[in-house]
Each structure stands twice: as structure tokens, then as C-alpha cells.
Write a protein that holds these residues in place. Sequence first.
Motif, short mmCIF file in Angstrom:
data_model
loop_
_atom_site.label_atom_id
_atom_site.label_comp_id
_atom_site.label_asym_id
_atom_site.label_seq_id
_atom_site.Cartn_x
_atom_site.Cartn_y
_atom_site.Cartn_z
N CYS A 67 0.84 -1.18 0.00
CA CYS A 67 0.00 0.00 0.00
C CYS A 67 0.88 1.24 0.00
O CYS A 67 1.88 1.29 0.71
CB CYS A 67 -0.91 0.00 1.22
N ILE A 68 0.52 2.23 -0.81
CA ILE A 68 1.17 3.54 -0.76
C ILE A 68 0.19 4.49 -0.08
O ILE A 68 -0.93 4.68 -0.54
CB ILE A 68 1.54 4.06 -2.17
N ARG A 69 0.61 5.06 1.03
CA ARG A 69 -0.30 5.82 1.90
C ARG A 69 0.21 7.26 2.07
O ARG A 69 1.41 7.47 2.23
CB ARG A 69 -0.37 5.10 3.25
N ASN A 70 -0.69 8.23 2.03
CA ASN A 70 -0.27 9.63 2.07
C ASN A 70 0.19 10.07 3.46
O ASN A 70 -0.41 9.74 4.47
CB ASN A 70 -1.41 10.55 1.60
N LEU A 71 1.27 10.86 3.47
CA LEU A 71 1.82 11.42 4.71
C LEU A 71 1.15 12.73 5.08
O LEU A 71 1.03 13.06 6.26
CB LEU A 71 3.32 11.68 4.54
N ASN A 72 0.75 13.51 4.07
CA ASN A 72 0.15 14.81 4.34
C ASN A 72 -1.20 14.92 3.64
O ASN A 72 -1.60 14.04 2.87
CB ASN A 72 1.09 15.94 3.88
N CYS A 73 -1.90 16.00 3.93
CA CYS A 73 -3.25 16.20 3.38
C CYS A 73 -3.16 17.02 2.10
O CYS A 73 -2.57 18.10 2.08
CB CYS A 73 -4.13 16.90 4.41
N ASN A 74 -3.78 16.52 1.03
CA ASN A 74 -3.76 17.21 -0.26
C ASN A 74 -5.17 17.60 -0.69
O ASN A 74 -5.39 17.96 -1.83
CB ASN A 74 -3.11 16.31 -1.32
N LEU A 107 3.70 8.42 0.84
CA LEU A 107 3.58 9.34 -0.30
C LEU A 107 3.42 10.76 0.24
O LEU A 107 2.55 11.02 1.09
CB LEU A 107 2.37 8.97 -1.15
N TYR A 108 4.24 11.69 -0.24
CA TYR A 108 4.15 13.09 0.16
C TYR A 108 3.72 13.93 -1.03
O TYR A 108 4.36 13.91 -2.08
CB TYR A 108 5.49 13.58 0.69
#
Length: 234
Positions: A67-74, A107-108
Amino acid sequence: MAATNTDNVEKLLENTNAILERMANSQSPIIQAYAEVATEGAKGFVYNGVMKPSIAQSYTKEHYEFCIRNLNCNDKNGLDIPLSAQETNRITATTNNNGYGLKLMPLYHLIENDNLYKATPTEADLQDVAEAVSKDVINLLEKAHIPIGTTVWLKLANGDNSIKLYIKGIEHSIFQKGYSVGIIGDDITQQQQTNSRTLESTYSPFEESTCGSTIRTMTIGENDGTFKIYWAEQ
């Protein structure tokens, strides 16, 4: 009045508890996962939001491995949920340990910011932006308990050329902290390639992410050479 033995014992216990509390608060977070070379041909998916058991089970049944998971909110509405340490441990833990048994990569999202990015930056501007962005990335990686060595994916913001100018500096700063770095572009149909590392993107048939966008799936290409893709696992 002289202190009694009971008073002394209570005082000792109070001091001991205070010391133990300070020690607990000052201890470094325990990172349970470790970085390992990703498997060539492995399938994975990108997810924005806290991973639910139903999502993980749907993908593992279809033989997805990571899984590629986001580090920050986009997301402008704040619907994206950044990756937490608790979720990292849950995703990477084996099913025998009540985990999802998935490998993980963070993912950033590089977000356009007029106060940060300039159309014609000087060398000093490049260094300042790289330092500011990489500092934020490292801080989020540490909060999420991502182990040293794991590949961090940087998502370009809407193909903006001004952001691309800063990539090398950001990559270098993150690399200096012990992580490897990959780049993911905007075009869903193109191959995502960096340093002989390739991810192929397609749409997933399962369900939408919390921010309402279609979940993307990815496949790791040839993972050879000096600069390999590393994921976090337990």
C-alpha cells in the motif's frame, strides 16, 4: 513532627512514579517495521485515508502486496487523513498479529504554495525550499514510524514546472536522512520512473478513497541496480 516510615514510603513512591512518567514520555517511539527491498512485479494500491480491514482484505484477496499511503493532506476540504504510527503498525503487522499483512510506502504531496515556490528561483531559494519541504517530510515520516531506508514517494502538484525545479534538492535532503526517494507524476497512464525504478499506474475496480477520487493501483517494475525501491514491512 518527624516524618514517619509511612510518609517516607509514600514520598518515595511519589518520586518513583514521577521519574517513571518522565522516562515514558521521553522514550523514543518504537518502530516495529523495517525496510526491505520491494519484490519485482508486486502489485499495490494508493490510498488516502485510514486503512479499514475491509479495504485491506479486498486487496490482499486479489494478491496485492503493498500500500502507498499519504503522509500529508492534499484535499482542500481536509478529507485526506495523514498516515499515523498506529496505522503503520497495523498495515505492516502480519495477520497472525492482528495486522493487514501489507508492505507499506509513504507518499508526500508537493503542494503549490506562492509563498514558497518562485517562478525564477535563485540558488538560495532552491536550498531554502528543499530544506523546508524535506524537514516537513522527515517530521511526518518520524510521526508515522516509517523505518530508515524506506522509499518515500513525492507526488508532483498538477504538473507545475516551478515545483519540479526543487525536486533534486528535496531528494538530496531526504536521502541524507537515510531514506530513498521516488517521483510520481500526474499522468495516470504514464510509467512512473526514477533511477531505473518503475511503477505502472492503472485504475482500481474496488472502491473510492475518502477524498472521492478513484483508488490507483501500481505495479513495481524491474527493481535492480544500485537504487532500489524499499518498502516497510514486519
